[in-house]
Write a protein that holds these residues in place. Structure first.
Motif, PDB file in Angstrom:
ATOM      1  N   LYS A 199       0.893  -1.067   0.273  1.00 32.91           N
ATOM      2  CA  LYS A 199      -0.180  -0.090  -0.141  1.00 32.91           C
ATOM      3  C   LYS A 199       0.807   1.193   0.021  1.00 32.91           C
ATOM      4  CE  LYS A 199      -3.721   2.248   2.546  1.00 32.91           C
ATOM      5  NZ  LYS A 199      -4.578   2.288   3.785  1.00 32.91           N
ATOM      6  N   GLY A 200       0.598   2.225  -0.857  1.00 34.79           N
ATOM      7  CA  GLY A 200       1.364   3.460  -0.777  1.00 34.79           C
ATOM      8  C   GLY A 200       2.526   3.436  -1.519  1.00 34.79           C
ATOM      9  N   LEU A 201       2.753   2.536  -2.421  1.00 34.29           N
ATOM     10  CA  LEU A 201       4.085   2.330  -3.040  1.00 34.29           C
ATOM     11  C   LEU A 201       4.285   3.467  -3.794  1.00 34.29           C
ATOM     12  CD1 LEU A 201       6.450   0.277  -3.109  1.00 34.29           C
ATOM     13  CD2 LEU A 201       5.566  -0.821  -5.027  1.00 34.29           C
ATOM     14  N   LYS A 202       3.385   3.963  -4.639  1.00 34.14           N
ATOM     15  CA  LYS A 202       3.905   4.942  -5.567  1.00 34.14           C
ATOM     16  C   LYS A 202       4.011   6.340  -4.891  1.00 34.14           C
ATOM     17  CE  LYS A 202       1.977   7.496  -9.391  1.00 34.14           C
ATOM     18  NZ  LYS A 202       2.167   8.833  -8.767  1.00 34.14           N
ATOM     19  N   LYS A 203       3.284   6.465  -3.560  1.00 30.60           N
ATOM     20  CA  LYS A 203       3.567   7.465  -2.726  1.00 30.60           C
ATOM     21  C   LYS A 203       4.733   7.371  -2.146  1.00 30.60           C
ATOM     22  CE  LYS A 203       1.341   9.912   1.411  1.00 30.60           C
ATOM     23  NZ  LYS A 203       2.393   9.634   2.359  1.00 30.60           N
ATOM     24  N   THR A 204       5.466   6.394  -1.811  1.00 33.38           N
ATOM     25  CA  THR A 204       6.680   6.188  -1.355  1.00 33.38           C
ATOM     26  C   THR A 204       7.694   6.767  -2.577  1.00 33.38           C
ATOM     27  OG1 THR A 204       6.359   4.479   0.128  1.00 33.38           O
ATOM     28  CG2 THR A 204       8.567   4.708  -0.549  1.00 33.38           C
ATOM     29  N   ILE A 205       7.581   6.452  -3.639  1.00 32.23           N
ATOM     30  CA  ILE A 205       8.437   6.733  -4.825  1.00 32.23           C
ATOM     31  C   ILE A 205       8.615   8.145  -5.032  1.00 32.23           C
ATOM     32  CG2 ILE A 205       8.903   6.214  -7.290  1.00 32.23           C
ATOM     33  CD1 ILE A 205       8.246   3.416  -6.806  1.00 32.23           C
ATOM     34  N   ASP A 206       7.078   8.721  -5.093  1.00 29.89           N
ATOM     35  CA  ASP A 206       7.108   9.995  -5.131  1.00 29.89           C
ATOM     36  C   ASP A 206       7.853  11.088  -4.239  1.00 29.89           C
ATOM     37  OD1 ASP A 206       5.518   9.478  -7.899  1.00 29.89           O
ATOM     38  OD2 ASP A 206       3.655   9.860  -6.678  1.00 29.89           O
ATOM     39  N   GLU A 207       7.607  10.609  -3.024  1.00 32.11           N
ATOM     40  CA  GLU A 207       8.353  11.118  -1.718  1.00 32.11           C
ATOM     41  C   GLU A 207       9.486  11.167  -2.100  1.00 32.11           C
ATOM     42  OE1 GLU A 207       4.920  10.297   1.591  1.00 32.11           O
ATOM     43  OE2 GLU A 207       6.759   9.326   1.452  1.00 32.11           O
ATOM     44  N   ILE A 208      10.415   9.979  -2.298  1.00 28.89           N
ATOM     45  CA  ILE A 208      11.701  10.194  -2.539  1.00 28.89           C
ATOM     46  C   ILE A 208      12.210  10.815  -3.572  1.00 28.89           C
ATOM     47  CG2 ILE A 208      13.789   8.640  -2.380  1.00 28.89           C
ATOM     48  CD1 ILE A 208      12.233   8.378   0.104  1.00 28.89           C
ATOM     49  N   SER A 209      11.462  10.626  -4.768  1.00 32.48           N
ATOM     50  CA  SER A 209      11.904  11.544  -5.961  1.00 32.48           C
ATOM     51  C   SER A 209      11.910  12.931  -5.766  1.00 32.48           C
ATOM     52  CB  SER A 209      11.000  11.069  -6.893  1.00 32.48           C
ATOM     53  OG  SER A 209      11.063   9.710  -7.404  1.00 32.48           O
ATOM     54  N   ASN A 210      11.043  13.557  -4.900  1.00 34.61           N
ATOM     55  CA  ASN A 210      10.834  14.747  -4.652  1.00 34.61           C
ATOM     56  C   ASN A 210      12.006  15.521  -3.874  1.00 34.61           C
ATOM     57  OD1 ASN A 210       8.198  15.142  -5.644  1.00 34.61           O
ATOM     58  ND2 ASN A 210       7.298  14.982  -3.906  1.00 34.61           N
ATOM     59  N   VAL A 211      12.540  14.209  -3.121  1.00 29.56           N
ATOM     60  CA  VAL A 211      13.669  14.717  -2.316  1.00 29.56           C
ATOM     61  C   VAL A 211      14.863  15.135  -3.395  1.00 29.56           C
ATOM     62  CG1 VAL A 211      15.750  13.955  -0.958  1.00 29.56           C
ATOM     63  CG2 VAL A 211      13.437  13.395  -0.311  1.00 29.56           C
ATOM     64  N   TYR A 212      15.080  14.479  -4.518  1.00 31.30           N
ATOM     65  CA  TYR A 212      16.077  14.428  -5.639  1.00 31.30           C
ATOM     66  C   TYR A 212      15.709  15.669  -6.558  1.00 31.30           C
ATOM     67  CZ  TYR A 212      18.271  10.074  -4.514  1.00 31.30           C
ATOM     68  OH  TYR A 212      18.913   9.100  -4.182  1.00 31.30           O
ATOM     69  N   SER A 213      14.277  15.957  -6.587  1.00 34.94           N
ATOM     70  CA  SER A 213      13.821  17.271  -7.318  1.00 34.94           C
ATOM     71  C   SER A 213      14.466  18.587  -6.479  1.00 34.94           C
ATOM     72  CB  SER A 213      12.392  17.091  -7.308  1.00 34.94           C
ATOM     73  OG  SER A 213      11.814  16.373  -8.128  1.00 34.94           O
ATOM     74  N   SER A 214      14.562  18.193  -5.081  1.00 37.39           N
ATOM     75  CA  SER A 214      15.054  19.618  -4.659  1.00 37.39           C
ATOM     76  C   SER A 214      16.318  19.871  -4.870  1.00 37.39           C
ATOM     77  CB  SER A 214      14.792  19.604  -2.968  1.00 37.39           C
ATOM     78  OG  SER A 214      15.705  18.557  -2.557  1.00 37.39           O
ATOM     79  N   PHE A 215      17.123  19.189  -5.446  1.00 33.52           N
ATOM     80  CA  PHE A 215      18.662  19.181  -6.003  1.00 33.52           C
ATOM     81  C   PHE A 215      18.578  19.161  -7.517  1.00 33.52           C
ATOM     82  CE2 PHE A 215      18.986  16.994  -2.063  1.00 33.52           C
ATOM     83  CZ  PHE A 215      19.704  17.786  -1.253  1.00 33.52           C
ATOM     84  N   ASN A 216      17.383  19.420  -8.195  1.00 31.34           N
ATOM     85  CA  ASN A 216      17.519  19.341  -9.615  1.00 31.34           C
ATOM     86  C   ASN A 216      17.768  18.105 -10.074  1.00 31.34           C
ATOM     87  OD1 ASN A 216      16.102  22.153  -9.968  1.00 31.34           O
ATOM     88  ND2 ASN A 216      18.190  22.902  -9.253  1.00 31.34           N
ATOM     89  N   ALA A 217      17.761  17.073  -9.614  1.00 30.26           N
ATOM     90  CA  ALA A 217      18.123  15.641  -9.977  1.00 30.26           C
ATOM     91  C   ALA A 217      17.065  14.670 -10.130  1.00 30.26           C
ATOM     92  CB  ALA A 217      19.198  15.264  -8.900  1.00 30.26           C
ATOM     93  N   ARG A 218      17.169  13.898 -11.016  1.00 27.05           N
ATOM     94  CA  ARG A 218      16.129  12.717 -11.371  1.00 27.05           C
ATOM     95  C   ARG A 218      16.862  11.332 -11.053  1.00 27.05           C
ATOM     96  NH1 ARG A 218      12.774  11.500 -16.760  1.00 27.05           N
ATOM     97  NH2 ARG A 218      11.862   9.904 -16.163  1.00 27.05           N
ATOM     98  N   PRO A 219      16.376  10.742 -10.075  1.00 21.64           N
ATOM     99  CA  PRO A 219      17.209   9.422  -9.564  1.00 21.64           C
ATOM    100  C   PRO A 219      16.822   8.135 -10.592  1.00 21.64           C
ATOM    101  CG  PRO A 219      15.265   9.552  -8.420  1.00 21.64           C
ATOM    102  CD  PRO A 219      15.401  10.753  -9.212  1.00 21.64           C
TER     103      PRO A 219
END
Length: 270
Positions: free
Chosen positions: A158-178
């Motif tokens: 449950k919430g797997l996509k939410k987890t991925i979106d949350e972590i991806s947003n951490v990288y977005s704050s550095f203008n990076a795409r993991p």
């Protein structure tokens, strides 16, 4: 920057760089992860955990220890790792304690050209999080960079996509795409027969229109590489595309057969 890739403790970075990772412009994590869950459910295995790995370069500069520590504080906040920082050995002793979410720990390794800071902890959703910040400067050509690897383990789908979106947003704050690899781990009671293991793999692949690319078989291990058009991303093994990796191994000590289903490859030990 091959020296940096060798120095990092997460080996899949090297593997993906060698195999030529390809990602579609219309990247859709929900499709990818749902495809993986669909394949896993077809095996009737009991879910143990889901491991998600993220990696990217977050800047082109070398950070000294003080600045690396400041960066780690920001990342801890972004990952919602709360609680008291404790010694690494104490943290490991408390790892299975229900109150472990109230603590986290750090470890620092340093050489002349590389500083690596590792954070271990859990968030309020009881996800286990490991973050590795590595900053490197090349003494020969003067180039430098800082990389961030985040590993998240959760025991539910449950919430797997939410987890991925949350972590991806951490990288977005550095203008990076993991780059992201995901692996679902499950178990079966007892030791499965050879034909049972093959049947499990076949059902999983059939459910996602997967095609076997190559495989390895022996008495204790089955490992299959495959390609499914249901997932946009893929890597090359030789001249063949692959984006699904399935492995089964029997654990005699636990009397359980483990199954791993990963995309694009399994990046954890099995």
């Amino acid at each position: 920057m091959n020296r940096l890739k060798t120095a990092l403790s997460i080996g899949f970075i090297i593997i993906l760089s060698v195999l030529n990772y390809v990602s579609a412009d219309n990247f859709n994590t929900s499709i990818k992860e749902n495809t993986l869950i669909k394949a896993f459910n077809e095996t009737d295995a009991e879910l143990l955990e889901i491991d998600m790995n993220f990696t990217a370069k977050i800047n082109d500069t070398y950070l000294d220890l003080d600045n690396l520590k400041k960066l780690s504080e920001k990342i801890i906040n972004k990952l919602n790792i709360d609680g008291l920082k404790v010694d690494k050995n104490l943290f490991q002793e408390m790892y299975n304690n229900d109150n472990i979410a109230n603590y986290y720990c750090e470890d620092i390794s340093q050489s002349n050209d590389l500083i690596q800071l590792t954070i271990w902890g859990k968030d309020k959703y009881k996800r286990t999080i490991t973050a590795i910040i590595s900053s490197y400067k090349d003494p020969y050509d003067g180039n430098s960079e800082t990389d961030l690897v985040i590993d998240v383990v959760q025991e539910y789908t449950k919430g797997l996509k939410k987890t991925i979106d949350e972590i991806s947003n951490v990288y977005s704050s550095f203008n990076a795409r993991p780059e992201i690899t995901t692996c679902i781990i499950g178990t079966f009671n007892g030791k499965l027969k050879e034909d049972e293991k093959i049947k499990k793999v076949s059902k999983a692949l059939y459910s996602i229109n997967g095609r076997k690319v190559e495989g390895f078989f022996n008495d204790s291990l089955i490992s299959i590489s495959a390609y499914s058009p249901a997932i946009d991303e893929f890597i090359y093994t030789g001249s063949n595309k692959m984006n699904i990796n399935i492995a089964l191994r029997y654990n005699e000590y636990e009397d359980k057969t483990y199954i791993w289903i990963g995309t694009p490859i399994i990046t954890i030990g099995y």
